[in-house]
Design an enzyme around this catalytic site. Sequence first.
Site, PDB file in Angstrom:
ATOM      1  CB  THR A  93      -0.905   0.026   1.246  1.00  0.00           C
ATOM      2  OG1 THR A  93      -1.634  -1.194   1.298  1.00  0.00           O
ATOM      3  CG2 THR A  93      -1.874   1.193   1.185  1.00  0.00           C
ATOM      4  CE  LYS A 168      -4.837  -1.355   1.450  1.00  0.00           C
ATOM      5  NZ  LYS A 168      -5.195  -2.631   1.989  1.00  0.00           N
TER       6      LYS A 168
HETATM    7  P1  NAP Z   1       5.525  -6.719   7.307  1.00  0.00           P
HETATM    8  O1  NAP Z   1       5.078  -7.991   7.903  1.00  0.00           O
HETATM    9  O2  NAP Z   1       6.115  -5.683   8.188  1.00  0.00           O
HETATM   10  O3  NAP Z   1       6.562  -7.072   6.126  1.00  0.00           O
HETATM   11  C1  NAP Z   1       7.208  -6.047   5.410  1.00  0.00           C
HETATM   12  C2  NAP Z   1       8.110  -6.684   4.361  1.00  0.00           C
HETATM   13  O4  NAP Z   1       8.716  -5.635   3.579  1.00  0.00           O
HETATM   14  C3  NAP Z   1       9.263  -7.505   4.968  1.00  0.00           C
HETATM   15  O5  NAP Z   1       9.504  -8.616   4.139  1.00  0.00           O
HETATM   16  C4  NAP Z   1      10.433  -6.501   4.897  1.00  0.00           C
HETATM   17  O6  NAP Z   1      11.700  -7.120   4.863  1.00  0.00           O
HETATM   18  C5  NAP Z   1      10.128  -5.832   3.572  1.00  0.00           C
HETATM   19  N1  NAP Z   1      10.781  -4.536   3.416  1.00  0.00           N
HETATM   20  C6  NAP Z   1      10.531  -3.393   4.103  1.00  0.00           C
HETATM   21  N2  NAP Z   1      11.328  -2.398   3.670  1.00  0.00           N
HETATM   22  C7  NAP Z   1      12.074  -2.918   2.670  1.00  0.00           C
HETATM   23  C8  NAP Z   1      13.083  -2.388   1.822  1.00  0.00           C
HETATM   24  N3  NAP Z   1      13.483  -1.090   1.911  1.00  0.00           N
HETATM   25  N4  NAP Z   1      13.662  -3.197   0.926  1.00  0.00           N
HETATM   26  C9  NAP Z   1      13.279  -4.491   0.830  1.00  0.00           C
HETATM   27  N5  NAP Z   1      12.335  -5.060   1.589  1.00  0.00           N
HETATM   28  C10 NAP Z   1      11.742  -4.285   2.510  1.00  0.00           C
HETATM   29  O7  NAP Z   1       4.328  -5.975   6.539  1.00  0.00           O
HETATM   30  P2  NAP Z   1       2.995  -6.606   5.882  1.00  0.00           P
HETATM   31  O8  NAP Z   1       1.921  -6.605   6.895  1.00  0.00           O
HETATM   32  O9  NAP Z   1       3.337  -7.833   5.123  1.00  0.00           O
HETATM   33  O10 NAP Z   1       2.628  -5.414   4.866  1.00  0.00           O
HETATM   34  C11 NAP Z   1       3.304  -5.249   3.621  1.00  0.00           C
HETATM   35  C12 NAP Z   1       2.518  -4.239   2.779  1.00  0.00           C
HETATM   36  O11 NAP Z   1       1.173  -4.718   2.586  1.00  0.00           O
HETATM   37  C13 NAP Z   1       2.393  -2.853   3.428  1.00  0.00           C
HETATM   38  O12 NAP Z   1       2.434  -1.849   2.448  1.00  0.00           O
HETATM   39  C14 NAP Z   1       1.013  -2.914   4.094  1.00  0.00           C
HETATM   40  O13 NAP Z   1       0.462  -1.625   4.256  1.00  0.00           O
HETATM   41  C15 NAP Z   1       0.245  -3.754   3.084  1.00  0.00           C
HETATM   42  N6  NAP Z   1      -0.918  -4.508   3.616  1.00  0.00           N
HETATM   43  C16 NAP Z   1      -0.849  -5.153   4.834  1.00  0.00           C
HETATM   44  C17 NAP Z   1      -1.968  -5.866   5.277  1.00  0.00           C
HETATM   45  C18 NAP Z   1      -1.963  -6.616   6.592  1.00  0.00           C
HETATM   46  O14 NAP Z   1      -3.075  -6.975   7.078  1.00  0.00           O
HETATM   47  N7  NAP Z   1      -0.827  -6.907   7.191  1.00  0.00           N
HETATM   48  C19 NAP Z   1      -3.133  -5.907   4.499  1.00  0.00           C
HETATM   49  C20 NAP Z   1      -3.148  -5.270   3.256  1.00  0.00           C
HETATM   50  C21 NAP Z   1      -2.031  -4.571   2.835  1.00  0.00           C
HETATM   51  P3  NAP Z   1      12.426  -7.587   6.217  1.00  0.00           P
HETATM   52  O15 NAP Z   1      11.954  -8.996   6.465  1.00  0.00           O
HETATM   53  O16 NAP Z   1      13.858  -7.507   5.913  1.00  0.00           O
HETATM   54  O17 NAP Z   1      12.011  -6.633   7.316  1.00  0.00           O
END
Ligand code: NAP
Length: 289
Positions: A93, A168
């Site tokens: 997002t 979104k």
């Molecule tokens: P998360 O569990 O915190 O995972 C974030 C991922 O992004 C990790 O694999 C992290 O790598 C990677 N990352 C962050 N910064 C990076 C960079 N500079 N370069 C390369 N990799 C990087 O987050 P999530 O919940 O999966 O959410 C991911 C996205 O989906 C976000 O934009 C969020 O808003 C969206 N989203 C989330 C949900 C939900 O319910 N969780 C629902 C819809 C959409 P590391 O492992 O190295 O930290």
Amino acid sequence: MQTGYIGLGAMGAPMARNLAQAGFLAGVWNRTPAKALSLADELGVTAAADPAALAAQVAVVFICVSADADVLAVVEALLPGIKPGAVVVDCSTVSSVTAQRAAHLLAEKGAHFLDAPVSGGVEGARQGSLVMMVGGDAEALVRVQPVLQAVAARIVHFGPSGAGQSCKAVNQIMAAGIAQAVTEALAFGSAMHLPMEQVIDVVAGGAAGNWFLQRRGKTMVAGSFQPGFKLCLHHKDLLLCRELAQQLDMPLPVTEQTIADYATLMAQGHGDEDISALYRLKLADKAAS
Ligand code: NAP
């Protein structure tokens, strides 16, 4: 059609598993290598050395990372390996402007970028039942539709690059209002010493029932705020919504309240908790009065 997955967090890892199960996943990459090595081992796919190596291996690259700068950093890093005609599907997002910038960078390599943010939570990611809001080239979307169907139950094209992220933003504003309403109502019920499990069951079955109440109600009243959806990520989304609303000259009072509440929780060290941790503040408000 072979795909690669970049960003194996709460959403990315289960989506990658569903792609693997459908026979579409060739490899993965994650910033913290241990996560990529472990998932690659589990799924019998490659753990690429870097994003460019992964892009060189596949026709479709999925991305699901945290915020705008992260998406652009990953896109820059995969450019040296991307094949002409390849499609990058970004499920993070971020802002529409970031989506347009990424699309421009990929177009210079003869590749496509689809902004494809999702909704449905980690449960939807695990079950492959996400809804996906897509912006970008319609023909590229038709081409990758079979792989998208491995992760999402509903895929809707909204228009050119950035249009998926605009939809979104609507979702995220609504999610803020629902989180405010549910946490406030459940704190109110707790203050009346009601049997909250029963309250949640009965309310969830009526007109006020909703996804968040059903999936996070019982855990929040039990004091458990495991993500889920980290509140620091929703905070980041709502700042993007604020920026859009300012351009539209439109007040978003519930969004503003939620930004302020999340800032308070982040300052208290709760930024990596689920958004249901808003409940902490509703209880604190009561204790303070
Ligand atoms: P998360 O569990 O915190 O995972 C974030 C991922 O992004 C990790 O694999 C992290 O790598 C990677 N990352 C962050 N910064 C990076 C960079 N500079 N370069 C390369 N990799 C990087 O987050 P999530 O919940 O999966 O959410 C991911 C996205 O989906 C976000 O934009 C969020 O808003 C969206 N989203 C989330 C949900 C939900 O319910 N969780 C629902 C819809 C959409 P590391 O492992 O190295 O930290």
